[in-house]
Design an enzyme around this catalytic site. Structure first.
Site, mmCIF file in Angstrom:
data_model
loop_
_atom_site.group_PDB
_atom_site.id
_atom_site.type_symbol
_atom_site.label_atom_id
_atom_site.label_comp_id
_atom_site.label_asym_id
_atom_site.label_seq_id
_atom_site.Cartn_x
_atom_site.Cartn_y
_atom_site.Cartn_z
ATOM 1 N N ARG A 26 12.841 -25.930 -15.747
ATOM 2 C CA ARG A 26 12.246 -24.981 -14.796
ATOM 3 C C ARG A 26 11.944 -25.681 -13.478
ATOM 4 N NH1 ARG A 26 7.147 -23.962 -15.100
ATOM 5 N NH2 ARG A 26 7.135 -23.824 -17.365
ATOM 6 N N TYR A 74 18.844 -3.850 3.691
ATOM 7 C CA TYR A 74 19.152 -3.596 2.284
ATOM 8 C C TYR A 74 18.082 -2.713 1.633
ATOM 9 C CZ TYR A 74 20.081 -4.572 -2.613
ATOM 10 O OH TYR A 74 20.336 -4.440 -3.946
ATOM 11 N N ASP A 114 17.565 -12.663 6.414
ATOM 12 C CA ASP A 114 18.465 -12.442 5.284
ATOM 13 C C ASP A 114 19.882 -12.615 5.829
ATOM 14 O OD1 ASP A 114 20.177 -11.354 3.361
ATOM 15 O OD2 ASP A 114 18.676 -9.919 2.654
ATOM 16 N N LYS A 151 26.671 -12.090 -3.269
ATOM 17 C CA LYS A 151 27.632 -11.503 -2.350
ATOM 18 C C LYS A 151 28.623 -12.581 -1.871
ATOM 19 C CE LYS A 151 24.874 -8.090 -3.183
ATOM 20 N NZ LYS A 151 23.758 -7.758 -2.343
HETATM 21 C C1 PLP Z 1 22.409 -7.387 -2.494
HETATM 22 C C2 PLP Z 1 21.471 -7.773 -1.421
HETATM 23 C C3 PLP Z 1 20.184 -8.241 -1.711
HETATM 24 C C4 PLP Z 1 19.667 -8.316 -3.126
HETATM 25 O O1 PLP Z 1 20.352 -9.313 -3.851
HETATM 26 P P1 PLP Z 1 20.618 -9.279 -5.427
HETATM 27 O O2 PLP Z 1 21.428 -10.505 -5.645
HETATM 28 O O3 PLP Z 1 21.319 -8.001 -5.750
HETATM 29 O O4 PLP Z 1 19.271 -9.330 -6.092
HETATM 30 C C5 PLP Z 1 19.392 -8.635 -0.645
HETATM 31 N N1 PLP Z 1 19.816 -8.555 0.634
HETATM 32 C C6 PLP Z 1 21.050 -8.112 0.935
HETATM 33 C C7 PLP Z 1 21.478 -8.057 2.356
HETATM 34 C C8 PLP Z 1 21.917 -7.692 -0.067
HETATM 35 O O5 PLP Z 1 23.126 -7.229 0.245
#
Ligand code: PLP
Length: 370
Positions: A48, A101, A175, A200
């Site tokens: 962890r 998002y 982000d 992604k």
């Molecule tokens: C998909 C996404 C998230 C969330 O991520 P997960 O891996 O699905 O938990 C956050 N920000 C953006 C821009 C995303 O496309």
């Protein structure tokens, strides 16, 4: 330092296994690590806290985002949660860009309802307007650019400079899921925190759920490290290994995504049934408005190569309808104000042949006329 493409390919090929001469890094699954003696550690104690494979990935993530420390976690949402848990407390305030998002908004609303961490939204354009929204309790500015799904571009440097000039204590978090460090390195533009849904583009193959947080400040890194040890939303060793593997092609994939997206955007602009195409000119994400004389459901059913599925950033082209999928939790009035209508279609342009992608979308549009 090596250039990005070289770093991505060679950077995590550790030398700790010189015994075997392995070219790619080893995968360590052990959760426990032997101590040489009382009060002594190899640097690894219990998984962890850290593991050899995750540590390699985190060094790689920090390097490519020009940070000093990175934390690999179990999803993008876990990354967002790590940032909020480490840096905000009840009574704090934050400001988020208004088009981002949908799951992030669901998270923000939960924080507000349960922990009284209130937030305001900002249009991503008017920096003076953003400064007017600052409160004494403001702790964080949360940005996503290009915005999701309407592809507005925010000037990260202008925001970070203006906010830090009046309030150096406020953290600017970005982000960076859509552009990745190949096109945008927010820490070099003055941001304090970078977050990724590595599910992604970083992962890129629709087969890893992962997230990352990167910072370039030792105090912020220490807070994140303590929070992660406390709550344990770490990425497991196998997915860490898979992500190291995926990052090797990130540079070449991103440039190919851009080339394909530019082509598809161009083709869609000339297609009957498409009212407007939204594209930031870089990266693989496009949105378009289907004319209301065409049926969205029929369009989706007619796709033969592209998939109607709600993720993005992988080699496969995925198409979603944000109004009923990724952004459905947002209040309807807010969706409409942002331009998220029932006929807004979002395309994550993949790496299939660009002519095949465009032809598939165009034939599906043509066959959906009512
Ligand atoms: C998909 C996404 C998230 C969330 O991520 P997960 O891996 O699905 O938990 C956050 N920000 C953006 C821009 C995303 O496309």
């Amino acid at each position: 330092m090596a250039k990005l493409a070289t770093q991505l390919i060679q950077g995590a090929n550790g030398t700790e296994d010189d015994r075997t001469g392995t070219v790619v890094p080893a995968l360590y699954l052990s959760t426990a690590f032997r101590h040489p003696g009382l009060g002594e550690s190899t640097g690894f104690d219990y998984s962890r806290l850290t593991t050899p494979t995750r540590a390699l990935l985190e060094t790689q993530l920090a390097t490519i985002e020009k940070g000093s420390a990175a934390f690999a976690v179990s999803s993008g949402m876990a990354a967002i949660d790590l940032v909020f848990s480490a840096f905000t407390k009840t009574g704090d305030h934050f400001i988020a860009s208004d088009d981002l998002y949908g799951g992030s908004f669901r998270y923000f609303d939960e924080r507000q309802a349960k922990y009284q961490i209130n937030y305001d939204t900002w249009d991503g354009v008017d920096v003076d307007g953003l400064l007017l929204k600052l409160q004494p309790t403001t702790r964080l500015i949360w940005l996503e650019t290009p915005s999701n799904p309407t592809m507005k571009v925010i000037d990260i440097e202008a925001v970070a400079t203006a906010v830090h000039a009046v309030r150096p204590d406020i953290l600017v978090a970005v982000d960076n899921t859509f552009l990745t460090p190949v096109y945008q390195q927010p820490l070099t533009l003055g941001a304090d925190v970078v977050v990724h849904s590595a599910t992604k583009y970083l992962g890129g193959h629709n087969d890893i759920l992962a997230g990352a947080v990167v910072v370039n400040n030792a105090d912020l890194a220490e807070s994140l490290s303590q929070q992660l040890t406390t709550t344990g939303q770490n990425l497991d060793p196998f997915d860490a290994w898979l992500l190291i593997r995926s990052l090797k092609t990130l540079n070449i994939r991103m440039h190919a995504h851009t080339a394909n997206a530019r082509y598809v955007a161009q083709q869609l602009k000339q297609t009957a049934g498409v009212d407007q195409v939204l594209y930031a000119g870089i990266g693989g994400m496009i949105s378009f408005y289907l004319n209301t004389q065409y049926a969205v459901d029929t369009f989706l059913k007619n796709l033969q190569i592209c998939s109607f599925a709600e993720s993005l950033g992988s080699v496969e082209t995925l198409i979603t309808v944000p109004d009923v999928q990724t952004h459905h939790d947002m209040p309807e009035a807010q969706r409409r104000a942002l331009g998220i209508t029932p006929n807004l279609i979002r395309v994550s342009v993949g790496l299939e042949d660009q002519a095949d992608i465009a032809e598939d979308i165009i034939q599906a549009i043509t066959h959906s006329k009512e």
